[in-house]
Design an enzyme around this catalytic site. Sequence first.
Site, mmCIF file in Angstrom:
data_model
loop_
_atom_site.group_PDB
_atom_site.id
_atom_site.type_symbol
_atom_site.label_atom_id
_atom_site.label_comp_id
_atom_site.label_asym_id
_atom_site.label_seq_id
_atom_site.Cartn_x
_atom_site.Cartn_y
_atom_site.Cartn_z
ATOM 1 N N LYS A 75 31.999 39.744 44.240
ATOM 2 C CA LYS A 75 32.421 38.508 43.574
ATOM 3 C C LYS A 75 33.288 38.868 42.373
ATOM 4 C CE LYS A 75 30.563 33.895 42.684
ATOM 5 N NZ LYS A 75 31.306 33.213 43.761
ATOM 6 N N LEU B 99 32.253 36.657 51.254
ATOM 7 C CA LEU B 99 31.237 36.702 50.210
ATOM 8 C C LEU B 99 29.893 36.270 50.799
ATOM 9 C CD1 LEU B 99 30.973 37.048 47.036
ATOM 10 C CD2 LEU B 99 30.944 34.546 46.984
ATOM 11 N N TYR C 254 31.864 38.014 38.505
ATOM 12 C CA TYR C 254 31.363 36.763 37.942
ATOM 13 C C TYR C 254 30.314 36.150 38.858
ATOM 14 C CZ TYR C 254 33.993 33.817 41.254
ATOM 15 O OH TYR C 254 34.456 33.200 42.384
ATOM 16 N N GLU D 243 36.402 32.655 55.719
ATOM 17 C CA GLU D 243 35.699 31.680 54.881
ATOM 18 C C GLU D 243 36.755 30.772 54.265
ATOM 19 O OE1 GLU D 243 33.566 33.845 51.875
ATOM 20 O OE2 GLU D 243 35.260 35.178 51.457
ATOM 21 N N ARG E 233 44.317 51.150 27.616
ATOM 22 C CA ARG E 233 44.697 50.869 28.996
ATOM 23 C C ARG E 233 44.873 52.159 29.798
ATOM 24 N NH1 ARG E 233 48.843 49.922 32.657
ATOM 25 N NH2 ARG E 233 48.628 48.004 33.873
ATOM 26 N N ARG F 241 22.847 39.000 43.824
ATOM 27 C CA ARG F 241 24.255 39.165 44.206
ATOM 28 C C ARG F 241 25.070 39.737 43.048
ATOM 29 N NH1 ARG F 241 27.566 34.087 46.530
ATOM 30 N NH2 ARG F 241 27.311 33.387 44.380
#
Length: 277
Positions: free
Chosen positions: A146, A202, A33, A178, A100, A52
Amino acid sequence: MSNIVYLNGEYVAADEAKISPNDRGFLFADGVYEVAKYYYGKAFRFQDHLDRLNRSLKEIGIEYDTEKLEAVFMELIQKNDMADKHAGIYLQISRGTAKRSHHFPDEIAPTVYAYAFDLPSATEKLENGIKVITRDDIRWQRCDIKSVSLLPNTMLYNEAHQSGAGECILIRDGKVTEATHSSVLCVKNGIVVTRPLSNLILPGITRKVIMELCAANNIPVEERPYSEEELYEMDEVFIAGTGSEICPVVQIEDQLLGNGKPGEITRLLQKLFFELV
């Protein structure tokens, strides 16, 4: 009236958007995301967010042409009447829908979902600073991606929320990494200190902007690991992110930082940041 969202090439009312329960984002958190901020209809550092995003997609092996997204984001801003305010765009791309299986299925189309939302500056926090807590960094080893797999982040941030704090700073092997959804930067003896980029943090866009501002304004920077003990001894601490912007930290757990007020370099970087915005 329902907000208008973007889903797989179409703009639809949010309450009409449908995603299969067999989507791998739902089953495996198999997706990435981004969140970009728009100040009065203008995107801030859009290309950095796109770069990114492309890196995250490449790292997990999802192929998707992201060049159309700038127009999609702007359309969402316009369709939801957010061009005259601070707004955010949330984008999520999952691998798509398939039976799946633990291996990646062949040739399925990614699920692409985006929506606009109000994202005002947290004026009181920016002015007065926040309290943070510290906890062990229990996340996986690829924090540079991310990923939508944010359960550890949300568990730790919930602890901060329940204790009346504004963030949770994470510690791995005795060193600061972080925070749950922001970068952590500190100041010691006039030098901005931050952990170097690696698989454990990140690559924050706001962090990158701060590094550029420091270079342009002769503010010295050290990129180095530092311990939890050093964190408490810093002259200034602040968090940085698309939503957080540059937010001072004035208390860590039960200990006030310095005089309990935002520091001079934090204030200077805030000023420079909003001039750039």
